[in-house]
Design a protein around this motif. Structure first.
Motif, PDB file in Angstrom:
ATOM      1  N   VAL A  70       0.843  -1.206   0.000  1.00 22.93           N
ATOM      2  CA  VAL A  70       0.000   0.000   0.000  1.00 22.93           C
ATOM      3  C   VAL A  70       0.875   1.252   0.000  1.00 22.93           C
ATOM      4  CG1 VAL A  70      -1.670   1.328   1.357  1.00 22.93           C
ATOM      5  CG2 VAL A  70      -2.015  -1.127   1.005  1.00 22.93           C
ATOM      6  N   SER A  71       1.940   1.230   0.782  1.00 24.45           N
ATOM      7  CA  SER A  71       2.858   2.375   0.815  1.00 24.45           C
ATOM      8  C   SER A  71       3.501   2.610  -0.545  1.00 24.45           C
ATOM      9  CB  SER A  71       3.956   2.157   1.859  1.00 24.45           C
ATOM     10  OG  SER A  71       3.415   2.105   3.150  1.00 24.45           O
ATOM     11  N   THR A  72       3.882   1.541  -1.212  1.00 21.13           N
ATOM     12  CA  THR A  72       4.468   1.662  -2.550  1.00 21.13           C
ATOM     13  C   THR A  72       3.504   2.378  -3.481  1.00 21.13           C
ATOM     14  OG1 THR A  72       5.825  -0.313  -2.263  1.00 21.13           O
ATOM     15  CG2 THR A  72       5.348   0.356  -4.537  1.00 21.13           C
ATOM     16  N   GLY A  73       2.246   1.950  -3.492  1.00 22.91           N
ATOM     17  CA  GLY A  73       1.241   2.575  -4.343  1.00 22.91           C
ATOM     18  C   GLY A  73       0.963   4.015  -3.966  1.00 22.91           C
ATOM     19  N   ALA A  74       0.885   4.293  -2.669  1.00 26.92           N
ATOM     20  CA  ALA A  74       0.588   5.660  -2.212  1.00 26.92           C
ATOM     21  C   ALA A  74       1.725   6.620  -2.558  1.00 26.92           C
ATOM     22  CB  ALA A  74       0.325   5.662  -0.710  1.00 26.92           C
ATOM     23  N   ILE A  75       2.954   6.193  -2.349  1.00 29.19           N
ATOM     24  CA  ILE A  75       4.109   7.035  -2.681  1.00 29.19           C
ATOM     25  C   ILE A  75       4.159   7.279  -4.183  1.00 29.19           C
ATOM     26  CG2 ILE A  75       6.644   7.048  -2.780  1.00 29.19           C
ATOM     27  CD1 ILE A  75       6.463   5.568   0.020  1.00 29.19           C
ATOM     28  N   ALA A  76       3.950   6.229  -4.960  1.00 19.66           N
ATOM     29  CA  ALA A  76       3.966   6.374  -6.421  1.00 19.66           C
ATOM     30  C   ALA A  76       2.853   7.303  -6.892  1.00 19.66           C
ATOM     31  CB  ALA A  76       3.839   5.004  -7.081  1.00 19.66           C
ATOM     32  N   LEU A  77       1.663   7.185  -6.294  1.00 18.05           N
ATOM     33  CA  LEU A  77       0.553   8.063  -6.673  1.00 18.05           C
ATOM     34  C   LEU A  77       0.875   9.517  -6.342  1.00 18.05           C
ATOM     35  CD1 LEU A  77      -2.307   8.457  -7.774  1.00 18.05           C
ATOM     36  CD2 LEU A  77      -3.138   8.078  -5.432  1.00 18.05           C
ATOM     37  N   ALA A  78       1.450   9.761  -5.175  1.00 16.78           N
ATOM     38  CA  ALA A  78       1.816  11.134  -4.802  1.00 16.78           C
ATOM     39  C   ALA A  78       2.816  11.710  -5.807  1.00 16.78           C
ATOM     40  CB  ALA A  78       2.393  11.158  -3.388  1.00 16.78           C
ATOM     41  N   LEU A  79       3.811  10.918  -6.187  1.00 19.95           N
ATOM     42  CA  LEU A  79       4.796  11.382  -7.168  1.00 19.95           C
ATOM     43  C   LEU A  79       4.150  11.614  -8.533  1.00 19.95           C
ATOM     44  CD1 LEU A  79       7.792   9.067  -6.194  1.00 19.95           C
ATOM     45  CD2 LEU A  79       7.606  11.543  -5.808  1.00 19.95           C
ATOM     46  N   LEU A  80       3.222  10.743  -8.910  1.00 17.88           N
ATOM     47  CA  LEU A  80       2.536  10.896 -10.190  1.00 17.88           C
ATOM     48  C   LEU A  80       1.688  12.166 -10.220  1.00 17.88           C
ATOM     49  CD1 LEU A  80       1.694   9.818 -12.981  1.00 17.88           C
ATOM     50  CD2 LEU A  80      -0.143   8.588 -11.820  1.00 17.88           C
ATOM     51  N   LEU A  81       0.908  12.384  -9.171  1.00 17.28           N
ATOM     52  CA  LEU A  81       0.055  13.578  -9.140  1.00 17.28           C
ATOM     53  C   LEU A  81       0.893  14.851  -9.121  1.00 17.28           C
ATOM     54  CD1 LEU A  81      -2.765  12.401  -6.727  1.00 17.28           C
ATOM     55  CD2 LEU A  81      -2.897  12.700  -9.206  1.00 17.28           C
ATOM     56  N   LEU A  82       1.972  14.841  -8.371  1.00 16.30           N
ATOM     57  CA  LEU A  82       2.867  16.001  -8.347  1.00 16.30           C
ATOM     58  C   LEU A  82       3.449  16.250  -9.733  1.00 16.30           C
ATOM     59  CD1 LEU A  82       4.349  18.173  -6.705  1.00 16.30           C
ATOM     60  CD2 LEU A  82       6.130  16.472  -6.263  1.00 16.30           C
ATOM     61  N   SER A  83       3.907  15.205 -10.382  1.00 12.93           N
ATOM     62  CA  SER A  83       4.472  15.345 -11.732  1.00 12.93           C
ATOM     63  C   SER A  83       3.435  15.831 -12.731  1.00 12.93           C
ATOM     64  CB  SER A  83       5.042  14.011 -12.209  1.00 12.93           C
ATOM     65  OG  SER A  83       6.088  13.620 -11.378  1.00 12.93           O
ATOM     66  N   GLU A  84       2.253  15.246 -12.684  1.00 12.05           N
ATOM     67  CA  GLU A  84       1.191  15.646 -13.610  1.00 12.05           C
ATOM     68  C   GLU A  84       0.805  17.112 -13.391  1.00 12.05           C
ATOM     69  OE1 GLU A  84      -0.558  14.076 -16.070  1.00 12.05           O
ATOM     70  OE2 GLU A  84       0.438  12.146 -15.928  1.00 12.05           O
ATOM     71  N   ALA A  85       0.677  17.510 -12.152  1.00 15.06           N
ATOM     72  CA  ALA A  85       0.305  18.903 -11.855  1.00 15.06           C
ATOM     73  C   ALA A  85       1.389  19.873 -12.317  1.00 15.06           C
ATOM     74  CB  ALA A  85       0.038  19.069 -10.355  1.00 15.06           C
ATOM     75  N   LEU A  86       2.645  19.522 -12.089  1.00  9.15           N
ATOM     76  CA  LEU A  86       3.747  20.403 -12.485  1.00  9.15           C
ATOM     77  C   LEU A  86       3.938  20.457 -14.001  1.00  9.15           C
ATOM     78  CD1 LEU A  86       6.389  19.543  -9.740  1.00  9.15           C
ATOM     79  CD2 LEU A  86       5.024  21.634  -9.952  1.00  9.15           C
ATOM     80  N   MET A  87       3.621  19.363 -14.689  1.00  7.68           N
ATOM     81  CA  MET A  87       3.819  19.316 -16.136  1.00  7.68           C
ATOM     82  C   MET A  87       2.600  19.789 -16.920  1.00  7.68           C
ATOM     83  SD  MET A  87       6.069  15.835 -16.542  1.00  7.68           S
ATOM     84  CE  MET A  87       5.581  15.686 -18.225  1.00  7.68           C
ATOM     85  N   ALA A  88       1.482  19.997 -16.255  1.00  3.62           N
ATOM     86  CA  ALA A  88       0.264  20.425 -16.960  1.00  3.62           C
ATOM     87  C   ALA A  88       0.490  21.744 -17.696  1.00  3.62           C
ATOM     88  CB  ALA A  88      -0.900  20.547 -15.984  1.00  3.62           C
ATOM     89  N   GLY A  89       1.218  22.644 -17.089  1.00  2.00           N
ATOM     90  CA  GLY A  89       1.482  23.927 -17.729  1.00  2.00           C
ATOM     91  C   GLY A  89       2.432  23.824 -18.906  1.00  2.00           C
ATOM     92  N   PRO A  90       3.664  23.348 -18.671  1.00  2.00           N
ATOM     93  CA  PRO A  90       4.626  23.292 -19.768  1.00  2.00           C
ATOM     94  C   PRO A  90       4.230  22.357 -20.912  1.00  2.00           C
ATOM     95  CG  PRO A  90       5.739  22.986 -17.649  1.00  2.00           C
ATOM     96  CD  PRO A  90       4.272  23.003 -17.380  1.00  2.00           C
ATOM     97  N   VAL A  91       3.611  21.226 -20.606  1.00  2.05           N
ATOM     98  CA  VAL A  91       3.312  20.233 -21.646  1.00  2.05           C
ATOM     99  C   VAL A  91       1.973  20.505 -22.317  1.00  2.05           C
ATOM    100  CG1 VAL A  91       2.876  17.775 -22.066  1.00  2.05           C
ATOM    101  CG2 VAL A  91       4.760  18.466 -20.582  1.00  2.05           C
ATOM    102  N   ARG A  92       0.956  20.835 -21.512  1.00  2.00           N
ATOM    103  CA  ARG A  92      -0.385  20.994 -22.075  1.00  2.00           C
ATOM    104  C   ARG A  92      -0.850  22.449 -22.158  1.00  2.00           C
ATOM    105  NH1 ARG A  92      -4.061  16.105 -19.661  1.00  2.00           N
ATOM    106  NH2 ARG A  92      -2.763  14.408 -20.406  1.00  2.00           N
ATOM    107  N   GLY A  93      -0.117  23.344 -21.538  1.00  4.63           N
ATOM    108  CA  GLY A  93      -0.522  24.742 -21.540  1.00  4.63           C
ATOM    109  C   GLY A  93      -1.677  25.031 -20.597  1.00  4.63           C
TER     110      GLY A  93
END
Length: 133
Positions: A70-93
């Motif tokens: 569960v910790s593996t999944g939760a940590i990975a999800l947190a990293l994914l959401l952070l990455s997606e949120a940070l890349m939404a601007g530069p990649v998708r505008g």
């Protein structure tokens, strides 16, 4: 530290594959079939990669129980959401608000479902493996 390493590795493997799938989706599938169909076509591939990566990470970090998985999944999800949120601007505008509102669309709902499956996959893989022993 072992849990963080497993979550970060799981995230990196699936994110790298998802990035490649995303390029194909955006440039080959979306123009021909539209965004929703493209997401639906991409989803099984993301799920397969998630299962394979979870299997690798759970096995290599010697998950000792459900909490490790569960910790593996939760940590990975947190990293994914952070990455997606940070890349939404530069990649998708998109602004952060546009990224959040994206989840109220059909495409966003598909993405959200995949995020949840991604987060749960290490536990699912661990549970299936635990049932064999």
């Amino acid at each position: 530290m072992r849990r963080f390493r497993a979550g970060a590795t799981y995230f990196a493997l699936v994110f790298a594959a998802g990035f490649m799938f995303g390029v194909v989706r955006q440039f080959a599938l979306v123009p021909r079939f539209g965004a929703t169909v493209a997401h639906i076509v991409e989803a099984p591939f993301i799920l397969a990669v998630s299962a394979l990566a979870a299997r690798r990470c759970i096995g290599s970090c010697a998950a000792r129980g459900a909490s490790d998985a569960v910790s593996t999944g939760a940590i990975a999800l947190a990293l994914l959401l952070l990455s997606e949120a940070l890349m939404a601007g530069p990649v998708r505008g998109w602004s952060f608000d546009q990224w959040l509102s994206h989840f109220s669309t059909v495409d966003g709902a598909i993405s959200l479902g995949l995020y949840l499956a991604f987060a749960a996959m290490p536990w699912v893989v661990w549970r299936l493996a635990a049932g064999r022993h």
